[in-house]
Design a protein around this motif. Structure first.
Motif, short mmCIF file in Angstrom:
data_model
loop_
_atom_site.label_atom_id
_atom_site.label_comp_id
_atom_site.label_asym_id
_atom_site.label_seq_id
_atom_site.Cartn_x
_atom_site.Cartn_y
_atom_site.Cartn_z
N ASP A 105 59.06 50.67 52.48
CA ASP A 105 58.15 51.81 52.49
C ASP A 105 56.72 51.29 52.48
O ASP A 105 56.32 50.60 51.55
CB ASP A 105 58.41 52.68 51.25
CG ASP A 105 57.63 53.98 51.29
OD1 ASP A 105 56.61 54.05 52.01
OD2 ASP A 105 58.02 54.91 50.59
N PRO A 106 55.93 51.61 53.50
CA PRO A 106 54.55 51.12 53.56
C PRO A 106 53.60 51.85 52.61
O PRO A 106 52.41 51.59 52.63
CB PRO A 106 54.15 51.36 55.02
CG PRO A 106 55.00 52.51 55.45
CD PRO A 106 56.30 52.34 54.72
N ARG A 107 54.14 52.75 51.79
CA ARG A 107 53.34 53.51 50.83
C ARG A 107 52.20 54.24 51.58
O ARG A 107 51.03 54.07 51.29
CB ARG A 107 52.79 52.64 49.71
CG ARG A 107 53.86 51.98 48.89
CD ARG A 107 53.31 51.36 47.61
NE ARG A 107 52.98 52.41 46.65
CZ ARG A 107 51.75 52.73 46.27
NH1 ARG A 107 50.71 52.12 46.81
NH2 ARG A 107 51.55 53.67 45.38
N LEU A 108 52.61 55.06 52.51
CA LEU A 108 51.65 55.83 53.29
C LEU A 108 51.01 56.89 52.41
O LEU A 108 51.62 57.40 51.47
CB LEU A 108 52.38 56.50 54.47
CG LEU A 108 53.04 55.50 55.43
CD1 LEU A 108 54.01 56.22 56.36
CD2 LEU A 108 51.98 54.74 56.22
N PRO A 109 49.74 57.24 52.68
CA PRO A 109 49.04 58.23 51.85
C PRO A 109 49.75 59.56 51.87
O PRO A 109 50.01 60.14 52.94
CB PRO A 109 47.65 58.29 52.49
CG PRO A 109 47.82 57.72 53.86
CD PRO A 109 48.90 56.71 53.76
N VAL A 110 50.08 60.06 50.68
CA VAL A 110 50.93 61.25 50.58
C VAL A 110 50.27 62.48 51.20
O VAL A 110 50.96 63.37 51.70
CB VAL A 110 51.29 61.50 49.09
CG1 VAL A 110 50.08 61.93 48.29
CG2 VAL A 110 52.41 62.53 48.98
#
Length: 265
Positions: free
Chosen positions: A216-221
């Motif tokens: 998971d690239p931890r994309l901005p929610v």
């Protein structure tokens, strides 16, 4: 889960940063509680020694195993992803890390290695040799570690106001695949009962959660679909992990044969 994933969770929970090695007998019993056969555990131990993920440490007539520097680094990264970074990025500052690279056809293996490392670190391909990741990521370190400094350029930037970030993310990342990982985790664990074997269940829980978030690239929610399942999945994980933690520790204390590294041969 692969036996190696469960093995790493065992060592990451009960050996990492404790300067101890774990006895083979206790390792076999612990993984048996997670559904791994004795033969599979012994084979996994041998393979992990061969891959420089574990050290064999004989002590008398017993065999112990300890983490290597390589496996300890992998586990610290996983620990940070689970407990520090989390699955929900609600504090994005708007910055991106950009990596532009160009490799000749003769360097196909190097290109594969680079792309794999970039995907692991949260990058996605915008076009051709241009990859991006949210936030400040050590792309220079990735390129340097692969000996590709001469082939890459690293930038940190913000998107122009005319750029549709949500569309950019949808085009760059496989959101359906990322979302499906979380949906599968929730389906597997949301109705799980803490009444089972706490050690085996906790090992499986930790391994499956790390598998769900590792890419998971931890994309901005704020730029993800409104029904993005990461928050729900993380809530399920943390609730169950807390329920299993103390009972699993009690089982591990009576099961694992722990030897300080200074005492092993």
């Amino acid at each position: 889960m692969q036996p190696q994933d469960l093995m790493l969770m065992l060592f990451g929970t009960y050996a990492l940063d404790r300067d101890v090695s774990l006895g083979a007998g206790g390792i076999i019993e612990a993984l048996a509680r997670a559904g791994v056969s004795t033969h599979a555990t012994r084979s996994t131990l041998s393979r992990m020694v061969g891959r420089d993920l574990l050290h064999r440490r004989p002590a008398g007539r017993k065999m112990y195993f300890a983490l290597t520097g390589r496996s300890a680094a992998i586990l610290r990264d996983g620990r940070a992803r689970i407990w520090h970074d989390g699955a929900v990025n609600d504090r994005w500052d708007g910055t991106w890390t950009l990596l532009s690279f160009s490799l000749p056809e003769s360097m196909q293996r190097e290109r594969h290695d680079l792309r794999s490392r970039l995907a692991w670190s949260g990058f996605g391909p915008v076009q051709g040799g241009l990859w991006i990741a949210p936030g400040r990521v050590d792309a220079a370190g990735i390129v340097s570690s692969l000996g590709l400094v001469a082939h890459g350029l690293v930038f940190h930037a913000r998107a122009d106001a005319t750029t549709n970030i949500s569309s950019l993310i949808g085009d760059t990342y496989d959101l359906a695949e990322l979302s499906d990982r979380y949906h599968q985790f929730v389906a597997r664990w949301e109705t799980a009962s803490p009444a089972g074997d706490p050690l085996g269940e906790r090992l499986r829980l930790m391994a499956e959660w790390l598998d769900a978030i590792r890419r998971d690239p931890r994309l901005p929610v704020e730029h993800l679909p409104a029904d993005w399942p990461a928050a729900r999945a993380q809530k399920v994980f943390r609730s169950l992990e807390e329920a299993y933690r103390a009972p699993a520790q009690k089982v591990a204390d009576g099961l694992l044969d722990v030897l300080p590294l200074s005492s092993s041969g």
